[in-house]
Write a protein that holds these residues in place. Structure first.
Motif, short mmCIF file in Angstrom:
data_model
loop_
_atom_site.label_atom_id
_atom_site.label_comp_id
_atom_site.label_asym_id
_atom_site.label_seq_id
_atom_site.Cartn_x
_atom_site.Cartn_y
_atom_site.Cartn_z
N SER A 221 22.14 6.54 -9.47
CA SER A 221 22.02 5.12 -9.17
C SER A 221 20.56 4.79 -8.93
CB SER A 221 22.83 4.78 -7.91
OG SER A 221 22.48 3.50 -7.46
N GLU A 222 20.17 3.59 -9.38
CA GLU A 222 18.78 3.19 -9.19
C GLU A 222 18.42 3.26 -7.71
OE1 GLU A 222 17.68 -0.72 -10.58
OE2 GLU A 222 15.58 -0.23 -10.31
N GLU A 223 19.38 2.93 -6.86
CA GLU A 223 19.09 2.81 -5.44
C GLU A 223 19.06 4.17 -4.72
OE1 GLU A 223 18.03 0.68 -3.42
OE2 GLU A 223 18.65 1.52 -1.50
N VAL B 241 24.79 3.88 -12.24
CA VAL B 241 25.04 2.62 -11.53
C VAL B 241 23.76 1.81 -11.36
CG1 VAL B 241 25.76 1.68 -9.29
CG2 VAL B 241 26.96 3.66 -10.25
N ASP B 242 23.84 0.53 -11.68
CA ASP B 242 22.81 -0.41 -11.23
C ASP B 242 23.54 -1.44 -10.36
OD1 ASP B 242 20.78 -2.15 -10.76
OD2 ASP B 242 20.09 -2.27 -12.84
N PRO B 243 23.39 -1.33 -9.04
CA PRO B 243 24.19 -2.20 -8.16
C PRO B 243 23.82 -3.66 -8.29
CG PRO B 243 22.72 -0.79 -6.87
CD PRO B 243 22.56 -0.38 -8.30
N LEU B 244 22.58 -3.93 -8.69
CA LEU B 244 22.16 -5.34 -8.85
C LEU B 244 21.09 -5.37 -9.93
CD1 LEU B 244 21.91 -8.31 -8.22
CD2 LEU B 244 20.85 -7.75 -6.05
N ASP B 245 21.52 -5.68 -11.15
CA ASP B 245 20.59 -5.76 -12.27
C ASP B 245 20.20 -7.23 -12.44
OD1 ASP B 245 19.18 -4.97 -14.60
OD2 ASP B 245 20.86 -5.66 -15.83
N GLY B 246 18.90 -7.43 -12.74
CA GLY B 246 18.43 -8.81 -12.85
C GLY B 246 17.90 -9.29 -11.51
N THR B 247 17.12 -8.43 -10.88
CA THR B 247 16.64 -8.77 -9.54
C THR B 247 15.73 -10.01 -9.58
OG1 THR B 247 14.95 -7.09 -9.87
CG2 THR B 247 16.81 -6.46 -8.54
N GLU C 120 17.96 3.76 -17.68
CA GLU C 120 19.32 4.08 -18.13
C GLU C 120 20.37 3.22 -17.42
OE1 GLU C 120 20.26 8.23 -18.14
OE2 GLU C 120 18.58 8.74 -19.45
N TRP C 121 20.16 2.91 -16.12
CA TRP C 121 21.18 2.13 -15.39
C TRP C 121 21.23 0.68 -15.85
CZ3 TRP C 121 17.94 5.42 -12.40
CH2 TRP C 121 16.67 4.88 -12.13
N ASP C 122 20.16 0.21 -16.50
CA ASP C 122 20.18 -1.17 -17.00
C ASP C 122 21.08 -1.31 -18.22
OD1 ASP C 122 18.18 -2.19 -15.22
OD2 ASP C 122 16.65 -1.21 -16.45
N THR C 123 21.29 -0.22 -18.95
CA THR C 123 21.93 -0.34 -20.27
C THR C 123 23.27 0.39 -20.39
OG1 THR C 123 20.70 1.62 -21.04
CG2 THR C 123 19.71 -0.55 -21.47
MG LIG Z 1 18.39 -3.15 -13.56
#
Ligand SMILES: [Mg+2]
Ligand SMILES: Nc1ncnc2c1ncn2[C@@H]1O[C@H](COP(=O)(O)O)[C@@H](OP(=O)(O)O)[C@H]1O
Length: 403
Positions: free
Chosen positions: A62-64, A82-88, A222-225
């Protein structure tokens, strides 16, 4: 529903609900601190997702979260990304274009993907094992109604006109390379409309056919896509690496930065049509009749072929040029490389439709009788032929009689 998929869906919706609690409070600017609304939304969403996914006993990237060393994670055959919140940036701009992303990776490929857009309570998910993707607009951030997929929610992409393409790009991360690609497509004589969106919503729009190509010539992780990639693959769209080495993006790499990529590149490579002096109109005039495809569908033993045969005899007597495309006959030649797997059955029908299109262009009334139970496949056939030249006949014989 697959337990891994339902877990990911629940996790994404719960995380989305938490993000919206914070988003809906008043805030103006991002405070670059551990307590900024963005950071809190991000961390809380991540904790919720991790708590759900831990139950599956599969590792998580996960990004986080702190990343596990490659020496260890390269041995993971299956993992979550996992990206828990993409488009910050979009969260801060308060335009609603942010998503929760959960993907399941197996042998470096995404096999399940869930994207939740909490601002409009829209859930997208796709599964490459069933080759299906779904879009569900929820009334509340509540996952309890989504346990059984409903065929009305299945995404059937709007078809693309190859000369009029909608190219989708980042709202915030633009690049010179993307502008060049658009200029080159325009030089090829294509009408190009450019659409901007933040976050992984771009993948969703391509999956729905509301945008056609997503070239990403700017960095992503990778988590963005991963989730968007799985949903694309579930509807047969590829996410190709650029420069194109014939491979799609891969996951759980040593470096989690993606190479540049294009979603649905095949549309860019489409050849321009060559025109000849004698065309369908000339043939229609000479034949003194229209040409089109009559597609009989129905159960095995329903009488499709018998009716098709009688129809052709009747038309032939009236000096109408006809031809019957028969599945068994095509499998003796053109389609002899195909087996009876789901993919090959679809390919069998696709090729049949392409052959029928040539015959229709040649001025012939084409008759075809194929079981073709899936509406998605018949829509594909209709698209290839053109809806104005496609007549579908459902031979509605009850199962007891067919048997
Ligand atoms: Mg993202
Ligand atoms: N320089 C960079 N390196 C790596 N990833 C980058 C990047 N600039 C932007 N991104 C990625 O692009 C994503 C945003 O995509 P888009 O522009 O399509 O909305 C970001 O996701 P986050 O918003 O989750 O940070 C971030 O991961």
């Amino acid at each position: 529903m697959d337990i891994l998929l339902s877990t990911a869906i629940k996790a994404a919706i719960e995380a989305g609900a938490e993000i919206m609690k914070i988003y809906n409070k008043n805030f103006d600017v991002e405070l670059k601190s551990d307590f900024s609304p963005l950071t809190v939304a991000y961390k809380n969403a991540n904790t919720i997702i991790e708590n759900f996914l831990k139950k599956t006993n599969l590792p998580i990237i996960s990004e986080e979260s702190k990343q596990v060393e490659y020496a260890e994670r390269k041995n993971w055959e299956t993992c979550w990304i996992v990206d828990p919140l993409d488009g910050t940036k979009e969260f801060i701009k308060r335009n609603g274009e942010f998503t929760v992303n959960i993907a399941l990776i197996k042998k470096n490929k995404p096999i399940l993907g869930v994207i939740y857009v909490p601002d409009n309570k829209t859930l997208y998910y796709g599964n490459i094992t069933t080759n299906k993707a779904y879009k569900i607009v929820l009334k509340e951030h509540n996952s309890s109604d989504i346990i059984i997929p409903n065929s009305n929610d299945e995404i059937i992409p709007i078809k693309t006109m190859i000369d009029h393409l909608k190219v989708i790009g980042s709202r915030t991360h633009k690049s010179v390379e993307t502008d060049e690609l658009i200029t080159n497509l325009r030089k090829k004589g294509k009408k190009i409309e450019v659409v901007s969106k933040g976050s992984s919503m771009k993948f969703c729009l391509v999956v729905e056919g509301k945008a056609n190509i997503y070239p990403r010539f700017a960095p992503t992780m990778e988590w963005d896509t991963a989730a968007g990639h799985a949903i694309c693959n579930a509807v047969g769209l590829k996410v190709m690496q650029v420069p194109n080495n014939g491979e799609e993006l891969k996951y759980n790499k040593e470096n989690l930065l993606n190479p540049y990529f294009i979603v649905n590149q095949k549309l860019m490579d489409h050849n321009n049509k060559q025109e000849y002096s004698i065309n369908r109109q000339n043939r229609k005039k000479a034949n003194k009749h229209h040409s089109f495809l009559i597609w009989f569908t129905g159960l095995s033993g329903s009488g499709k072929s018998t009716i098709a045969n009688l129809l052709e005899k009747r038309l032939f007597e009236q000096q109408i040029n006809t031809y019957t495309l028969d599945g068994d006959n095509l499998r003796r030649g053109l389609n002899k490389d195909l087996i009876f797997s789901k993919e090959d059955r679809n390919e069998n029908l696709r090729r049949t439709a392409e052959v029928a299109k040539l015959f229709v262009d040649a001025g012939i009334v084409v008759i075809a009788a194929f079981i073709s139970p899936y509406i998605k496949t018949r829509e594909e056939i209709k698209y290839i032929i053109g809806s104005e030249d496609y007549i579908e006949v459902f031979v509605n014989t009850p199962l007891e009689i067919c048997e």
